[in-house]
Scaffold this motif. Structure first.
Motif, PDB file in Angstrom:
ATOM      1  N   LEU A 120      16.933  23.681  41.499  1.00 62.21           N
ATOM      2  CA  LEU A 120      16.549  23.849  40.101  1.00 62.21           C
ATOM      3  C   LEU A 120      15.297  24.708  39.980  1.00 62.21           C
ATOM      4  N   GLN A 121      14.338  24.469  40.860  1.00 63.62           N
ATOM      5  CA  GLN A 121      13.109  25.252  40.794  1.00 63.62           C
ATOM      6  C   GLN A 121      13.388  26.719  41.081  1.00 63.62           C
ATOM      7  N   CYS A 122      14.229  26.984  42.072  1.00 62.34           N
ATOM      8  CA  CYS A 122      14.562  28.368  42.406  1.00 62.34           C
ATOM      9  C   CYS A 122      15.333  29.036  41.268  1.00 62.34           C
ATOM     10  N   MET A 123      16.241  28.290  40.632  1.00 59.63           N
ATOM     11  CA  MET A 123      16.984  28.832  39.493  1.00 59.63           C
ATOM     12  C   MET A 123      16.038  29.168  38.346  1.00 59.63           C
ATOM     13  N   GLN A 124      15.131  28.251  38.056  1.00 56.91           N
ATOM     14  CA  GLN A 124      14.209  28.461  36.940  1.00 56.91           C
ATOM     15  C   GLN A 124      13.258  29.619  37.218  1.00 56.91           C
ATOM     16  N   LEU A 125      12.743  29.679  38.452  1.00 55.58           N
ATOM     17  CA  LEU A 125      11.835  30.774  38.795  1.00 55.58           C
ATOM     18  C   LEU A 125      12.560  32.120  38.760  1.00 55.58           C
ATOM     19  N   SER A 126      13.787  32.144  39.253  1.00 51.27           N
ATOM     20  CA  SER A 126      14.569  33.386  39.229  1.00 51.27           C
ATOM     21  C   SER A 126      14.854  33.813  37.797  1.00 51.27           C
ATOM     22  N   TYR A 127      15.150  32.838  36.957  1.00 51.21           N
ATOM     23  CA  TYR A 127      15.435  33.101  35.544  1.00 51.21           C
ATOM     24  C   TYR A 127      14.206  33.681  34.842  1.00 51.21           C
ATOM     25  N   LEU A 128      13.056  33.033  35.035  1.00 48.81           N
ATOM     26  CA  LEU A 128      11.822  33.498  34.397  1.00 48.81           C
ATOM     27  C   LEU A 128      11.389  34.852  34.951  1.00 48.81           C
ATOM     28  N   ALA A 129      11.554  35.031  36.252  1.00 51.61           N
ATOM     29  CA  ALA A 129      11.181  36.306  36.865  1.00 51.61           C
ATOM     30  C   ALA A 129      12.064  37.435  36.344  1.00 51.61           C
ATOM     31  N   ALA A 130      13.344  37.146  36.137  1.00 49.40           N
ATOM     32  CA  ALA A 130      14.254  38.160  35.592  1.00 49.40           C
ATOM     33  C   ALA A 130      13.833  38.569  34.187  1.00 49.40           C
TER      34      ALA A 130
END
Length: 242
Positions: A120-130
């Motif tokens: 979940l953390q990786c998904m959220q960070l990837s989403y925000l970074a995108a």
């Protein structure tokens, strides 16, 4: 006696005329009241039509063409998958950002359906970074370019309950399956944040004082004072960017 009778007849006639005029006067007053009400409503209608026109113009500005929307989500998908790959997750066709719900998916399941804290953390960070990367490319001109992350080390395998002081009121318990235990993964997270900090303001809030990785990233990233951040946001508000 006959004269009196004739006067009574005239009085009755006059009273009849007075009553008629009184009724007509009331009718005229009612007509004037209705006329004023009509004028008032016409004025209100005119004002509302002006508001409707303004809202239609604002709505037209908010409407995004399908081609532009496709470009934005193509950009978001590419960068979202790129960051997920950097975090050692397979990014196939089932990993994307939904263009209708605006939420990230991994292996066909949304961010709300997964249970692993590390994923979940990786998904959220990837989403925000995108999203931040899209702001740099001009796809999110209204974004202030500020990102605040709280308890970043919670799922990084560095926060242990025995490291917290005994007097700590709230103990954060994270199961082993939820932790990101691969050093290269959370190393990549730090690298990503450092890269983003070149063009954006990244703020990390972490209560783990002994987390060496968090301290290192704070040393490497360019920092701005809260006053500078406030001025930046205030300027954007004044220019109606956000």
């Amino acid at each position: 006696m006959g004269a009196i009778v004739s006067f009574l007849s005239q009085i009755d006639s006059i009273n009849s005329i007075v009553n008629k005029l009184t009724r007509e006067h009331e009718i005229v007053k009612e007509c004037l009241r209705i006329h004023r009400k009509i004028v008032e409503k016409e004025k209100l209608i005119s004002e509302l039509e002006g508001k409707v026109k303004g809202l239609e113009e604002a709505l037209e500005k908010l409407n995004v063409s399908e081609d532009y929307k496709k470009q934005v989500f193509t950009h978001l998908d590419e960068h979202y998958k790129e960051y997920m790959r950097r975090f050692k997750y397979d990014a196939d066709n089932e990993t994307y950002i939904d263009s209708e719900k605006y939420i990230p998916y991994y292996s066909g399941s949304s961010v709300y359906d997964h249970e692993s804290g590390g994923l979940l953390q990786c998904m959220q960070l990837s989403y925000l970074a995108a999203i931040l990367s899209s702001e740099k490319e001009g796809y999110a001109s209204g974004h202030p370019g500020v990102l605040m992350l709280d308890s970043l080390s919670k799922y990084l395998g560095t926060l242990k309950s025995d490291e917290l002081p005994k007097e700590e009121v709230v103990q954060i318990e994270v199961s082993e399956k939820d932790l990101i235990i691969d050093p290269e993964v959370y190393e990549e997270i730090y690298k990503m944040l450092i890269e983003l900090s070149t063009d954006h303001q990244i703020i990390i809030v972490d209560n783990s004082k002994d987390t060496a990785e968090t301290l290192r990233i704070l040393e490497e990233m360019d920092t701005l004072s809260l006053k500078t951040i406030k001025n930046k946001v205030d300027n954007m508000l004044e220019s109606k960017i956000i």
